[in-house]
Scaffold this motif. Structure first.
Motif, PDB file in Angstrom:
ATOM      1  N   TRP A  90     -23.112  -0.690 -20.148  1.00  0.00           N
ATOM      2  CA  TRP A  90     -23.568  -1.613 -21.184  1.00  0.00           C
ATOM      3  C   TRP A  90     -24.604  -2.584 -20.621  1.00  0.00           C
ATOM      4  O   TRP A  90     -25.654  -2.798 -21.229  1.00  0.00           O
ATOM      5  CB  TRP A  90     -22.378  -2.373 -21.764  1.00  0.00           C
ATOM      6  N   PHE A 130     -21.446  -1.441 -29.494  1.00  0.00           N
ATOM      7  CA  PHE A 130     -21.578  -2.671 -30.285  1.00  0.00           C
ATOM      8  C   PHE A 130     -20.445  -2.791 -31.295  1.00  0.00           C
ATOM      9  O   PHE A 130     -19.982  -3.896 -31.593  1.00  0.00           O
ATOM     10  CB  PHE A 130     -22.924  -2.682 -31.001  1.00  0.00           C
ATOM     11  N   TYR A 131     -19.978  -1.657 -31.809  1.00  0.00           N
ATOM     12  CA  TYR A 131     -18.913  -1.670 -32.820  1.00  0.00           C
ATOM     13  C   TYR A 131     -17.546  -1.317 -32.235  1.00  0.00           C
ATOM     14  O   TYR A 131     -16.586  -1.140 -32.981  1.00  0.00           O
ATOM     15  CB  TYR A 131     -19.249  -0.697 -33.953  1.00  0.00           C
ATOM     16  N   LYS A 149     -13.989  -1.592 -30.971  1.00  0.00           N
ATOM     17  CA  LYS A 149     -12.945  -2.577 -31.280  1.00  0.00           C
ATOM     18  C   LYS A 149     -11.870  -2.672 -30.214  1.00  0.00           C
ATOM     19  O   LYS A 149     -10.977  -3.526 -30.311  1.00  0.00           O
ATOM     20  CB  LYS A 149     -12.299  -2.230 -32.622  1.00  0.00           C
ATOM     21  N   GLY A 157     -14.003  -5.015 -26.078  1.00  0.00           N
ATOM     22  CA  GLY A 157     -14.721  -5.553 -27.230  1.00  0.00           C
ATOM     23  C   GLY A 157     -15.245  -6.959 -27.029  1.00  0.00           C
ATOM     24  O   GLY A 157     -16.413  -7.254 -27.313  1.00  0.00           O
ATOM     25  N   GLY A 158     -14.403  -7.854 -26.536  1.00  0.00           N
ATOM     26  CA  GLY A 158     -14.813  -9.237 -26.325  1.00  0.00           C
ATOM     27  C   GLY A 158     -15.923  -9.362 -25.303  1.00  0.00           C
ATOM     28  O   GLY A 158     -16.876 -10.136 -25.484  1.00  0.00           O
ATOM     29  N   ARG A 200     -19.313  -8.280 -26.866  1.00  0.00           N
ATOM     30  CA  ARG A 200     -19.897  -9.271 -27.772  1.00  0.00           C
ATOM     31  C   ARG A 200     -20.439 -10.481 -27.004  1.00  0.00           C
ATOM     32  O   ARG A 200     -21.492 -11.026 -27.335  1.00  0.00           O
ATOM     33  CB  ARG A 200     -18.857  -9.700 -28.806  1.00  0.00           C
ATOM     34  N   GLU A 201     -19.712 -10.904 -25.978  1.00  0.00           N
ATOM     35  CA  GLU A 201     -20.182 -12.018 -25.163  1.00  0.00           C
ATOM     36  C   GLU A 201     -21.476 -11.666 -24.444  1.00  0.00           C
ATOM     37  O   GLU A 201     -22.421 -12.461 -24.375  1.00  0.00           O
ATOM     38  CB  GLU A 201     -19.110 -12.390 -24.141  1.00  0.00           C
ATOM     39  N   TYR A 227     -23.649  -9.381 -25.379  1.00  0.00           N
ATOM     40  CA  TYR A 227     -24.730  -9.240 -26.365  1.00  0.00           C
ATOM     41  C   TYR A 227     -25.354 -10.605 -26.669  1.00  0.00           C
ATOM     42  O   TYR A 227     -26.576 -10.744 -26.723  1.00  0.00           O
ATOM     43  CB  TYR A 227     -24.201  -8.604 -27.651  1.00  0.00           C
ATOM     44  N   GLN A 228     -24.508 -11.587 -26.876  1.00  0.00           N
ATOM     45  CA  GLN A 228     -25.017 -12.929 -27.173  1.00  0.00           C
ATOM     46  C   GLN A 228     -25.860 -13.462 -26.016  1.00  0.00           C
ATOM     47  O   GLN A 228     -26.903 -14.092 -26.232  1.00  0.00           O
ATOM     48  CB  GLN A 228     -23.839 -13.883 -27.450  1.00  0.00           C
ATOM     49  N   GLY A 283     -28.798 -12.762 -28.382  1.00  0.00           N
ATOM     50  CA  GLY A 283     -28.560 -13.750 -29.428  1.00  0.00           C
ATOM     51  C   GLY A 283     -29.419 -14.987 -29.303  1.00  0.00           C
ATOM     52  O   GLY A 283     -30.080 -15.409 -30.258  1.00  0.00           O
TER      53      GLY A 283
END
Length: 204
Positions: free
Chosen positions: A63, A114-115, A117, A122-123, A126-127, A129-130, A134
């Motif tokens: 990732w 990205f999707y 779960k 998952g966490g 998302r962290e 990605y931001q 973001g």
């Protein structure tokens, strides 16, 4: 991750990463066996665990690598440079299309990740990605002239809507198990941009 991975020839490193992208893109995190990744990479499962302590480490490494490559392409195409939102999006589209041609399996992996779960990753996804995208997106959005758009428009909401529509387009393709047709993607995205300009910009 074992530093010995970086001592491998670049060709061998790429083969392992490509195998990981391919297997993870085709399955959920839980249903992606390390044995299959090792087999496609042409190494033993034990050696794969030697380079990456566990599946989570490998997944997050891939990732991070995918995010870094994406940022390289977005920077190269200057997608965060313009003050015009749609020019920014068009540059981003060109960058991602060229990236998809060069790294097709990586594109599938990124959409899937990205999707994802699974609470094990998952966490962290998302962290990350931001951290990568973001803040840059918000900084770019803050430079846009609100006077170019229809009165009373919530620019953040508009941007989020367009972003989700673009991501949803890719997600639908991968959910159906279809091959990514880059030329069709480019044509469809250009049509979406024309539509968005008509409804969001003044005097269109």
């Amino acid at each position: 991750m074992n530093d010995k991975f970086y001592l491998l020839p670049e060709e061998k490193q790429q083969k392992i990463m490509d195998a990981g992208f391919r297997v993870f893109a085709g399955n959920s995190y839980r249903k992606s066996p390390m044995l299959e990744i090792a087999g496609q990479a042409g190494i033993s499962k034990s050696l794969l665990f030697h380079y990456f302590g566990n599946k989570r480490d490998l997944y997050l490494f891939l990732w991070d690598r995918a995010c870094a490559i994406t940022m390289e392409y977005l920077t190269k195409y200057g997608c965060y440079d313009p003050d015009d939102l749609f020019e920014m999006m068009e540059r981003g589209m060109r960058a991602k299309i060229h990236m998809m041609k060069r790294y097709p399996d990586m594109t599938g992996f990124v959409v899937k990740a990205f999707y994802e779960k699974d609470p094990e990753i998952g966490g962290a996804i998302r962290e990350s990605y931001q951290r990568y995208f973001g803040l840059k997106s918000m900084n770019a959005l803050s430079r846009i002239n609100a006077g170019d758009f229809v009165e009373g428009l919530d620019l953040k909401m508009m941007y989020r809507e367009m972003y989700l529509a673009s991501e949803g387009y890719l997600w639908e393709i991968f959910q159906r198990g279809e091959e990514l047709d880059v030329q069709k993607l480019e044509k469809d995205f250009e049509e979406m941009l024309v539509f968005w300009k008509k409804i969001y910009l003044k005097d269109q």
